[in-house]
Design an enzyme around this catalytic site. Structure first.
Site, mmCIF file in Angstrom:
data_model
loop_
_atom_site.group_PDB
_atom_site.id
_atom_site.type_symbol
_atom_site.label_atom_id
_atom_site.label_comp_id
_atom_site.label_asym_id
_atom_site.label_seq_id
_atom_site.Cartn_x
_atom_site.Cartn_y
_atom_site.Cartn_z
ATOM 1 C CB THR A 91 70.953 90.966 40.182
ATOM 2 O OG1 THR A 91 69.754 91.353 39.515
ATOM 3 C CG2 THR A 91 71.830 90.137 39.269
ATOM 4 C CE1 TYR A 131 63.564 86.487 50.379
ATOM 5 C CE2 TYR A 131 63.663 87.721 48.323
ATOM 6 C CZ TYR A 131 64.228 86.833 49.214
ATOM 7 O OH TYR A 131 65.461 86.297 48.946
#
Length: 315
Positions: A167, A139
């Protein structure tokens, strides 16, 4: 020039997902009326002809948020799917947007793209200094590769892009499925269910020693909107973070206190911890975009719990 939000024609891929749904709310609150957010059933971004059809309309701004995502378990079970789907969706959208002459393009990246042992706090300059943590590398590498693609299209064809690397996100409407969820929604669900059932112990993956930082979803939306309206940010990427590092075992206690769970945690060290430390600097976003967070970790978790209890009739 700044965008005229009231007249801008805007496409949001992934607009029916977690982050996308919050972005749509904020765009409407800014007075945007020409917003297009097709569901997967209307346009599968993995299918190039479908994407070409989607871009027959002219857009002033595109937010590419669509992604195939999941927690450690999902990444370990479906690494090929995560890589393939994210690459296909991203490259088809970047290519079609460029050929259609889109005015501005905001690309969503991921902190999972950073090297496993990047210096902490992560700064944009260290993105290319190593391989990502293995459990989510497919990913992360796919999203990193799309940054390369966007830059290539900028250099060759003039694509006006800015990329945002938030994040770990959390908040209302997050994924609370324990098979695919990330850490905060998983902790909220487990603590809530244990509290309601009066269970003394909650089982958790790993050792609890890794650290993370987190960003409330509404703060992430603020960063996306700033990136879209900042010509000086074109051709760059920016981290978004609360800039507060916390160990998972300490985070578990924060969630337990917020939910009212009084029991203990049993850590299963046979399960993977993931990246040892993940703590991100937002210094560049503060300087260039003027990014500031509004929500503390505790405030964001409490708001998420309120939403969860209302949605799932938990009290």
């Amino acid at each position: 020039m700044s965008l005229n939000w009231s007249t801008a024609k805007i496409l949001v891929t992934g607009g029916h997902g977690f982050l996308g749904s919050h972005l749509l709310e904020s765009l409407r609150a800014k007075g945007c009326t020409k917003i297009f957010a097709p569901a997967r059933a209307e346009c599968d971004l993995r299918d190039e002809p479908s994407v070409r059809t989607l871009f027959r309309s002219d857009y002033d701004l595109v937010f590419h948020l669509a992604a195939s995502v999941g927690g450690i378990g999902a990444n370990r079970a479906h690494p090929a799917d995560f890589f393939r789907d994210n690459m296909l969706m991203g490259i088809h959208t970047i290519d079609a947007a460029t050929k259609a002459g889109v005015g501005r393009f905001v690309l969503l990246g991921t902190i999972c793209a950073y090297p496993k042992f990047a210096p902490v706090p992560f700064a944009e300059s260290s993105l290319w200094d190593g391989y990502p943590e293995e459990t989510n590398a497919p990913y992360g590498v796919a999203k990193r590769s799309l940054l390369v693609a966007a830059e290539g299209y900028r250099q060759q064809y003039g694509l006006r892009y800015t990329a945002i690397f938030p994040t770990n996100l959390y908040g209302p409407r997050d994924d609370f499925d324990l098979e695919t969820s990330h850490v905060i929604p998983a902790l909220i669900r487990k603590c809530e269910e244990a509290r309601r059932r009066n269970e003394p112990t909650v089982q958790l993956w790993g050792t609890g020693d890794p650290s993370r930082d987190f960003l409330y979803v509404k703060d992430a939306v603020t960063g996306l909107l700033l990136a879209a309206d900042c010509p000086e940010a074109e051709g760059q990427f920016f981290n978004l973070s609360l800039e507060r590092e916390i160990k998972i075992r300490d985070l578990a206690r924060v969630v337990a206190d917020a939910t009212g769970f009084k029991g203990t945690f049993a850590w299963d060290s046979s399960k993977p911890d993931g990246q040892p430390r993940r703590y991100v600097s937002s210094a560049a976003a503060r300087k260039v975009l003027g990014f500031r967070t509004k929500y503390s970790l505790e405030d964001g978790i409490e708001e998420t719990i309120r939403w969860y209890r209302d949605e799932f009739k938990s009290n």
